[in-house]
Design a protein around this motif. Sequence first.
Motif, PDB file in Angstrom:
ATOM      1  N   VAL A 258       0.800  -1.206   0.224  1.00  0.00           N
ATOM      2  CA  VAL A 258       0.049  -0.195   0.073  1.00  0.00           C
ATOM      3  C   VAL A 258       0.727   1.232   0.082  1.00  0.00           C
ATOM      4  N   SER A 259       0.834   2.148  -1.029  1.00  0.00           N
ATOM      5  CA  SER A 259       1.451   3.298  -1.104  1.00  0.00           C
ATOM      6  C   SER A 259       0.597   4.615  -0.861  1.00  0.00           C
ATOM      7  N   LEU A 260       0.490   5.285   0.086  1.00  0.00           N
ATOM      8  CA  LEU A 260      -0.144   6.151   0.482  1.00  0.00           C
ATOM      9  C   LEU A 260       0.230   7.595  -0.315  1.00  0.00           C
ATOM     10  N   LYS A 261       0.241   7.481  -1.399  1.00  0.00           N
ATOM     11  CA  LYS A 261       0.845   8.529  -2.447  1.00  0.00           C
ATOM     12  C   LYS A 261       0.157   9.999  -2.425  1.00  0.00           C
ATOM     13  N   ASN A 262      -1.260  10.165  -1.757  1.00  0.00           N
ATOM     14  CA  ASN A 262      -2.021  11.285  -1.717  1.00  0.00           C
ATOM     15  C   ASN A 262      -1.584  11.821  -0.343  1.00  0.00           C
ATOM     16  N   THR A 267      -4.779   3.304   6.653  1.00  0.00           N
ATOM     17  CA  THR A 267      -5.213   2.754   5.733  1.00  0.00           C
ATOM     18  C   THR A 267      -5.995   1.447   6.442  1.00  0.00           C
ATOM     19  N   ILE A 268      -6.985   0.928   5.514  1.00  0.00           N
ATOM     20  CA  ILE A 268      -7.666  -0.357   6.216  1.00  0.00           C
ATOM     21  C   ILE A 268      -7.129  -1.710   5.429  1.00  0.00           C
ATOM     22  N   LEU A 269      -6.628  -2.778   6.184  1.00  0.00           N
ATOM     23  CA  LEU A 269      -6.239  -4.014   5.672  1.00  0.00           C
ATOM     24  C   LEU A 269      -7.229  -5.188   6.189  1.00  0.00           C
ATOM     25  N   ASP A 270      -7.687  -5.881   5.108  1.00  0.00           N
ATOM     26  CA  ASP A 270      -8.391  -7.009   5.189  1.00  0.00           C
ATOM     27  C   ASP A 270      -7.457  -8.371   4.905  1.00  0.00           C
ATOM     28  N   LEU A 271      -7.135  -9.027   5.941  1.00  0.00           N
ATOM     29  CA  LEU A 271      -6.147 -10.171   5.845  1.00  0.00           C
ATOM     30  C   LEU A 271      -6.934 -11.343   6.608  1.00  0.00           C
ATOM     31  N   SER A 272      -6.565 -12.404   5.828  1.00  0.00           N
ATOM     32  CA  SER A 272      -6.963 -13.769   6.685  1.00  0.00           C
ATOM     33  C   SER A 272      -6.105 -14.212   7.732  1.00  0.00           C
ATOM     34  N   PRO A 273      -6.504 -14.986   8.734  1.00  0.00           N
ATOM     35  CA  PRO A 273      -5.698 -15.365   9.924  1.00  0.00           C
ATOM     36  C   PRO A 273      -4.405 -15.685   9.602  1.00  0.00           C
ATOM     37  N   GLY A 274      -3.466 -15.460  10.435  1.00  0.00           N
ATOM     38  CA  GLY A 274      -2.119 -15.794  10.045  1.00  0.00           C
ATOM     39  C   GLY A 274      -1.103 -14.674  10.794  1.00  0.00           C
ATOM     40  N   ASP A 275       0.080 -15.034  10.604  1.00  0.00           N
ATOM     41  CA  ASP A 275       1.119 -14.267  10.956  1.00  0.00           C
ATOM     42  C   ASP A 275       1.652 -13.411   9.847  1.00  0.00           C
ATOM     43  N   TYR A 276       1.937 -12.078  10.055  1.00  0.00           N
ATOM     44  CA  TYR A 276       2.292 -11.188   9.024  1.00  0.00           C
ATOM     45  C   TYR A 276       3.503 -10.209   9.388  1.00  0.00           C
ATOM     46  N   ASP A 277       4.283 -10.179   8.413  1.00  0.00           N
ATOM     47  CA  ASP A 277       5.318  -8.966   8.771  1.00  0.00           C
ATOM     48  C   ASP A 277       4.976  -7.587   7.981  1.00  0.00           C
ATOM     49  N   PHE A 278       5.012  -6.754   8.882  1.00  0.00           N
ATOM     50  CA  PHE A 278       4.664  -5.227   8.163  1.00  0.00           C
ATOM     51  C   PHE A 278       5.940  -4.441   8.065  1.00  0.00           C
TER      52      PHE A 278
END
Length: 314
Positions: A258-262, A267-278
Amino acid sequence: MMMSMTLHRKWLFRCTGLWLIGFSISVGAKPLPEDPLQRQCWLQHTAERTGLGRMLEPTPVTFSNLGNGYTVRSPFWVEFGIRGMGVIPAGNKKDKTGHHHLLIDTPLPPGVFDPIPFSDTYRHFGKGQTGTVLDLPAGQHTLRLLFADYAHRPYFVFSPEIKITVVGKRNEAAAPKINSEQFDATCQAWYQDELTSPISTGQAVYVKNIRNGEPVDSPLLVKFGVVGFGVAPAGSLVNEAGYFVLNVTNKKVPVRSVSLKNGETETILDLSPGDYDFEVEFVSTEGKRLLRDELRVAVVRKRESGFENRSRSQ
């Protein structure tokens, strides 16, 4: 000896590579509290910080870390939030963008078309800042955020006025502690103090509402902040400013970018259950990385409704 020289060369090459791609800092996201009671207290507010309930509110300008009735020690950290518009430093004309103003113990300006005055009670953040340290005397105070255009003329997009109580100086008033026998009341005091503790680093990009290793529900709201720079849309002719980029991976496999170029700050993220690295980056308006941070987030369940915002213990 040979192995030591090889490791040294690898380390030197890595540092040189970081220098070539631009000045980059990885400060490491703030971890969850180690103290069991503090951790329990922090996690029981996770849904409140990351839920989408505020998306239903009519006012898109909010305090990201303050609420009506909070009790704080001074100086304290104040974070600005804006939804549906971008941030840009004053003097730069661009549709649907502006900068924040903090009104302290003062009403909204009476003139709709008049620029916001400059004073101790009308604080301007014309460099595109996303937060500030505020030092107020002990007692009750009112705060309100007001968003304005390039010429400091208000859009009349503003937050509700909140009342806070300053109990004293941070270096004199004792930090609140959580008592298991009076958990709810002492948790509230500790949590408000924790949210408003000033950020010590000089330059950093960070996620405002999530800590490293925190379990969350999805979809989730992710709020970004930066210290030492202002926010501005990509391509803007603005110095010492940039925009946020979020790269999400699962087991090193790219999931979302996600690039917030404006000039957006959330932002809103819709992710399935699991481990994520941001991987959170702050990128100059020309596209060069300036700052970097990373954190791990565990999505434990999907929300029953996209706009559900019930507080639940993790």
